[in-house]
Enzyme design. Structure first.
Site, PDB file in Angstrom:
ATOM      1  N   LYS A 125     -19.625   7.653  27.941  1.00  0.00           N
ATOM      2  CA  LYS A 125     -20.365   6.808  28.875  1.00  0.00           C
ATOM      3  C   LYS A 125     -20.637   7.627  30.114  1.00  0.00           C
ATOM      4  O   LYS A 125     -19.881   8.549  30.440  1.00  0.00           O
ATOM      5  CB  LYS A 125     -19.528   5.579  29.265  1.00  0.00           C
ATOM      6  CG  LYS A 125     -20.366   4.418  29.733  1.00  0.00           C
ATOM      7  CD  LYS A 125     -21.024   3.743  28.544  1.00  0.00           C
ATOM      8  CE  LYS A 125     -21.620   2.416  28.861  1.00  0.00           C
ATOM      9  NZ  LYS A 125     -21.846   1.670  27.615  1.00  0.00           N
TER      10      LYS A 125
HETATM   11  N1  GLU Z   1     -25.267   1.121  26.276  1.00  0.00           N
HETATM   12  C1  GLU Z   1     -25.194   0.563  24.961  1.00  0.00           C
HETATM   13  C2  GLU Z   1     -23.778   0.154  24.633  1.00  0.00           C
HETATM   14  O1  GLU Z   1     -22.961  -0.047  25.499  1.00  0.00           O
HETATM   15  C3  GLU Z   1     -25.825   1.463  23.914  1.00  0.00           C
HETATM   16  C4  GLU Z   1     -25.186   2.796  23.744  1.00  0.00           C
HETATM   17  C5  GLU Z   1     -25.970   3.710  22.814  1.00  0.00           C
HETATM   18  O2  GLU Z   1     -26.909   3.276  22.194  1.00  0.00           O
HETATM   19  O3  GLU Z   1     -25.601   4.897  22.773  1.00  0.00           O
HETATM   20  O4  GLU Z   1     -23.440  -0.040  23.499  1.00  0.00           O
END
Ligand code: GLU
Length: 435
Positions: A125
């Site tokens: 993240k």
């Molecule tokens: N931000 C989204 C999540 O928390 C998508 C993450 C992604 O597609 O890599 O799942």
């Protein structure tokens, strides 16, 4: 006036009875669930220690020239929690609340989420602590590009693949892809997902998280013997997840009786016309002023007498302060971490069926995986194929978690963690420890 969607939390006594945990700390929330599942799995101590630590945490300063010529310095983070199963995967958020601890928890959740739906990614993240609403488009672009340059060593289709998250979107992904491509000297579409379709994005990606929520909510209704038609739903958050989930559930025959964003929450017991609300929101960028319903508070939305509650905004909205007042039979966690760990047992006692975040909102990263596969193959799928494959993965994953929950007599959250941790642990055992 802006309503704060977060509910205040307070310190709770830790498992050893001597420490006080901050209920609102997402890393502790993640760890408490991890510990419980690890104990049930009888995870060996060495592996337990490995999985409690993030692999890599990057903190960068991001100087940005503002439109008025002043220089502001933002702090950015990228955390790779675990990459044993594949490249790190996870979104980037722009938000005032971003901290290293929050990003680390979210990176761990991405690790478990990718493992629950069994896609070959690890978890990551990123975030920049900023208020994107107060920035112009060109300031946002400069910040995004400088952040990308600052973390470029970790990025790459085989190593770390960002995606949209809170307050980031296709346009931000396009800037990241372009900045990365300029640095490496060739266009590299697979370095991010959630891009515009015209430049290698996948059909269905924008709707995928909300679609996944709709699919697992229907699975939960079927499991509990409840009809879809007329099921009442309250949805907190009207961004990419909440608005799409609202529309798709409405199209499936559910009655969405409450919606809300950070500016306003609306209740209408006859059911809200979601197409109309989405059109209003697209015009005004807010639900403030939306006329077709009575105004309620953010906390009242969470405790409405509905069949399904779908929190699709931020962390820590269901806490020890309001969990006992929740009247929904099903909670579908569209957001990451909307329920604190201390609230879990209160919901269990009240027999609320919780579809945990790492399963409920995994549709987004699942179609991110499809996008990455399409970019690498240079061959693009129809929207129907994307949606069919998404459905298969969400339905199978829901049933895998449900089977485990029944076998071990645990709730869906603990079962999802058990499934995820056992998959990650298996790969660690096979790979061994490089020395
Ligand atoms: N931000 C989204 C999540 O928390 C998508 C993450 C992604 O597609 O890599 O799942």
């Amino acid at each position: 006036m802006a309503t704060d969607l977060r509910v205040p939390t307070h310190s709770i006594v830790g498992p050893d009875k001597d420490t006080f945990l901050d209920e609102a700390n997402p890393f502790e929330a993640m760890m408490l669930r991890f510990d419980k599942a690890a104990e049930l799995l009888d995870l060996e101590p060495g592996l337990y220690r490995v999985l409690r630590h993030p692999e890599k945490q990057i903190i960068v300063s991001i100087p940005v020239m503002k439109d008025n010529g002043e220089v502001e310095v933002f702090t950015g983070y990228r955390v790779l929690y675990n990459t044993s199963r594949g490249p790190a995967k996870g979104g980037i958020r722009f938000d005032m609340q971003v901290t290293l601890e929050e990003v680390t928890a979210l990176a761990a959740w991405m690790t478990w989420k990718c493992a629950v739906v069994n896609i070959p990614f690890g978890g990551a993240k990123g975030g920049v602590a900023c208020d994107p609403r107060s920035m112009s488009a060109s300031e946002l672009e400069r910040m995004t590009r400088r952040y990308t340059a600052a973390i470029i060593q970790t990025l790459g289709p085989d190593s770390d693949v960002p995606a949209p998250d809170v307050n980031t979107n296709e346009r931000v992904m396009a800037w990241i892809m372009d900045t990365y491509s300029m640095h490496v000297g060739h266009t590299t579409t697979a370095v991010v997902t959630g891009k515009p379709v015209e430049m290698g994005g996948s059909l269905g990606r924008r709707e995928a998280t909300g679609r996944g929520c709709m699919i697992v909510t229907k699975e939960a209704l079927a499991h509990l013997g409840m009809p879809v038609e007329g099921t009442t739903v309250a949805i907190q958050g009207f961004g990419n997840v909440g608005s799409v989930a609202a529309l798709l559930l409405h199209q499936e025959g559910c009655k969405v009786v409450a919606i809300g964003d950070r500016s306003r929450c609306i209740h209408n017991s006859k059911g809200i016309d979601i197409e109309d609300a989405i059109a209003w929101h697209a015009r005004h960028r807010t639900l403030d002023g939306y006329p077709n319903g009575e105004i309620i508070s953010g906390s009242d939305l969470l405790t409405l007498d509905v069949d399904v509650l779908l929190p699709a905004a931020l962390e820590n909205v269901i806490t020890t302060r309001n969990a006992a007042s929740i009247r929904a039979r099903i909670i579908c966690e569209g957001a990451n971490g909307p329920t604190t760990a201390a609230a879990d047992s209160i919901l269990d006692e009240a027999d609320v069926f919780v579809i945990p975040d790492i399963l409920a909102n995994a549709g987004g990263v699942t179609v991110s995986y499809f996008e990455w596969v399409q970019d690498r193959g240079g061959y693009f799928w129809t929207e129907r194929l994307v949606n069919d494959r998404l459905r298969d993965i969400m339905v199978n994953s829901f049933n895998d978690v449900l089977t485990l929950a029944r076998q071990h007599r645990v709730n869906m959250r603990t079962a999802a963690y058990m499934l995820a941790i056992s998959r990650v642990a298996t790969v660690h055992r096979l790979r061994g420890i490089y020395a």
